[in-house]
Scaffold this motif. Structure first.
Motif, PDB file in Angstrom:
ATOM      1  N   GLN A 117       0.820  -1.206   0.000  1.00 50.95           N
ATOM      2  CA  GLN A 117       0.000   0.000   0.000  1.00 50.95           C
ATOM      3  C   GLN A 117       0.856   1.258   0.000  1.00 50.95           C
ATOM      4  N   GLY A 149       2.791   1.482  -3.411  1.00 49.35           N
ATOM      5  CA  GLY A 149       1.982   1.396  -4.617  1.00 49.35           C
ATOM      6  C   GLY A 149       2.397   0.271  -5.538  1.00 49.35           C
ATOM      7  N   GLY A 203       2.033  -3.022  -7.695  1.00 50.54           N
ATOM      8  CA  GLY A 203       0.953  -3.665  -8.430  1.00 50.54           C
ATOM      9  C   GLY A 203       0.790  -5.122  -8.035  1.00 50.54           C
ATOM     10  N   PRO A 255      -4.367   5.925  -1.000  1.00 51.04           N
ATOM     11  CA  PRO A 255      -3.460   5.436  -2.051  1.00 51.04           C
ATOM     12  C   PRO A 255      -2.009   5.709  -1.690  1.00 51.04           C
ATOM     13  N   SER A 256      -1.105   5.128  -2.448  1.00 44.05           N
ATOM     14  CA  SER A 256       0.321   5.409  -2.269  1.00 44.05           C
ATOM     15  C   SER A 256       0.640   6.834  -2.686  1.00 44.05           C
ATOM     16  N   CYS A 257       1.582   7.450  -1.976  1.00 51.44           N
ATOM     17  CA  CYS A 257       1.996   8.800  -2.348  1.00 51.44           C
ATOM     18  C   CYS A 257       2.718   8.811  -3.695  1.00 51.44           C
ATOM     19  N   ASN A 258       3.158   7.655  -4.172  1.00 50.26           N
ATOM     20  CA  ASN A 258       3.809   7.567  -5.482  1.00 50.26           C
ATOM     21  C   ASN A 258       2.834   7.845  -6.617  1.00 50.26           C
ATOM     22  N   THR A 259       1.523   7.800  -6.334  1.00 51.74           N
ATOM     23  CA  THR A 259       0.528   8.093  -7.363  1.00 51.74           C
ATOM     24  C   THR A 259       0.337   9.592  -7.564  1.00 51.74           C
ATOM     25  N   GLU A 294      -1.478  11.437  -5.648  1.00 52.02           N
ATOM     26  CA  GLU A 294      -2.760  11.844  -5.069  1.00 52.02           C
ATOM     27  C   GLU A 294      -2.570  12.276  -3.616  1.00 52.02           C
ATOM     28  N   CYS A 332      -2.555  10.824   1.062  1.00 49.02           N
ATOM     29  CA  CYS A 332      -1.981   9.536   0.644  1.00 49.02           C
ATOM     30  C   CYS A 332      -1.327   8.844   1.840  1.00 49.02           C
TER      31      CYS A 332
END
Length: 494
Positions: A37, A40, A42, A166-170, A172, A175
């Motif tokens: 999580q 991020g 997959g 969501p992950s901060c890598n997105t 968004e 996060c």
């Protein structure tokens, strides 16, 4: 000398090695979702952490299994825990999934040697009437699993991101930040600290002396006697009556039976003086390092035992790896785990694995029952392990999941405790660690391949094929054990 303080120290310190084996294995599953999580990751890479750890276990079992017969028991006994502790701390430091997997692989490399090393050491210091303690060693494995689950239960739920972040890598916001998801790192640091403490107990608090049987196998008779005298002194027992003169008398008898002089003079009585060829040096060096394996594969009895046990290990590890990987997926597709919070999930692990402690104690008792012993106890427990896996098709609720999972783990713990005790008993000291390590390696390889090979059988919530593959592995292992020769009760290969 009987069962003295030194032997009890050996038992508990080797038991801590078993403890670490499943403690770290369980930890990977406990922290995996939090790592995925935060970073991020997959779904196509979600299993990389487990694969990395299992790869490390495989390399560790093979490497340390060989080294324990080459460089000795003492250094392997200490270094494995040091490696696991150092890289256990490092797992908590990076924010790169690749680096985390790499460090966790090295944790597995250190931990992977514990079972072949600790089983070898324990049997070589136990008196014959206490060899049931070999099975009791496995009691530390479910304790390790429960300990890791309790640590995760106490730390991760209160120091984790919300499930919807969501992950901060997105990119968004808001996060899942590192600071709000620190629980899995605390878990790794705590386990690294426990592992380092075990290393200190082994290396600093207790002075482990090299195994006399290893020293004898290398021709160090005087050192072997010195260890016996030291252990007797530590136990406050009378000094052994065995002396170096007894060994010399045995050597004289062997020499007098008949030998030939390979140092044959040539060229009219003159010895040929020539430097050894590179090929001779390489072959000679290889033979000196790995020559002990000849006794394992040239002797028909040992070769047969290794082959049969190899099938048993492969099928056993295949069995619980298939089911361990796919059961959570099947339950998720049935909607079973949707009802549980993170804390409830970790609490369930405790209820599932804690009963396994009683299974290993039952195994220790079964080892000494006449006409049952190791062999038939293993046959029955492996068969029931397969039955419990097949019955898992009935699971459709959280209580049923916990009950059937606990039942399967109980029979698995019973079988593995007996299997890990039988293996070092049946091989002689010069190649005992290597045999245990290579058999463990075969099992570890099967545990890596099994989930991948079984993927095409998985069909969501309706996947009886996966469960039958797991049950079939247990039953193949059962049939292999049934092909073993007489039981090792009251016997030991030297």
């Amino acid at each position: 000398m009987g069962m003295g303080k030194y032997q009890w120290f050996i038992f508990y310190l080797c038991g801590f090695g078993y403890f670490l084996d499943l403690c770290w294995a369980q930890a990977g599953g406990l922290v995996g979702s939090a790592i995925i999580q935060e970073l991020g990751i997959g779904t196509d890479h979600a299993g990389d952490l487990s694969t990395a750890f299992n790869t490390g276990l495989t390399l560790g079992a093979f490497t340390w299994g060989l080294l324990v017969d080459i460089v000795g028991r003492r250094w392997c006994f200490n270094i494995t825990c040091l490696i696991a502790s150092v890289f256990g701390f490092l797992v908590a430091t990076p924010s790169s999934y690749g680096a985390i997997c790499f460090y966790y692989l090295l944790v597995g490399f250190g931990v992977g040697g514990n079972i072949p090393i600790d089983a070898t050491i324990t049997i070589e210091f136990l008196p014959k009437n206490h060899r049931w303690l070999l099975a009791a060693l496995s009691t530390f494995q479910p304790l390790g699993t429960v300990f890791a689950s309790i640590i995760a239960f106490c730390v991760i739920p209160s120091h984790s991101c919300g499930a919807d972040l969501p992950s901060c890598n997105t990119g968004e916001t808001p996060c899942c930040t590192k600071d709000s998801n620190i629980g899995w790192r605390y878990t790794m640091i705590i386990l690294g600290g426990i592992t380092f403490l075990i290393f200190l107990l082994r290396f600093v608090a207790f002075r482990f002396r090299e195994s006399p049987k290893y020293l004898l196998s290398k021709g160090h008779d005087a050192k072997a006697l010195d260890v016996l005298y030291s252990v007797a002194h530590f136990n406050q027992r009378p000094q052994p009556t065995l002396s170096i003169d007894d060994f010399r008398a045995l050597e004289f008898e062997d020499d007098s039976i008949g030998s030939y002089n390979s140092d044959v003079p040539i060229n009219g009585g003159q010895h040929e003086a020539r430097p050894p060829a590179v090929r001779e040096v390489l072959i000679g060096g290889f033979s000196q390092v790995f020559g002990h394996l000849r006794g394992l594969f040239k002797d028909k009895r040992n070769a047969y035992l290794f082959t049969v046990l190899g099938v048993a290990y492969i099928a056993d590890f295949w069995s619980f790896s298939v089911v361990g990987y796919f059961l959570p997926l099947i339950l998720r597709d049935k909607g079973v785990d949707a009802e549980q919070s993170t804390a409830d999930t970790y609490r369930s692990y405790v209820w599932i694995y804690l009963p396994g402690v009683t299974a290993t104690l039952v195994a220790a008792r079964f080892m000494e029952i006449p006409r049952v012993g190791r062999k038939w106890s293993m046959v029955v427990s492996a068969g029931l392990m397969g039955v419990s896996l097949a019955l898992y098709q009935l699971v459709d609720s959280i209580p049923a999941n916990i009950a059937f999972n606990a039942m399967e783990y109980w029979f698995q713990s019973l079988y593995n405790a007996l299997l890990y005790a039988y293996t070092p008993e049946t091989f002689a000291a010069p190649f005992r660690g290597s045999a245990c390590g290579m058999l463990s390696t075969l099992g570890r390889i099967a545990s890596i391949i099994a989930p991948i090979a079984s993927t095409h059988v998985y069909n969501g919530s309706h996947s009886p094929g996966v469960l039958w593959l797991g049950a079939g592995g247990a039953w193949i292992s059962m049939f292999a054990i049934a092909l073993l020769p007489g039981d090792t009760r009251g016997k030991q290969a030297f």
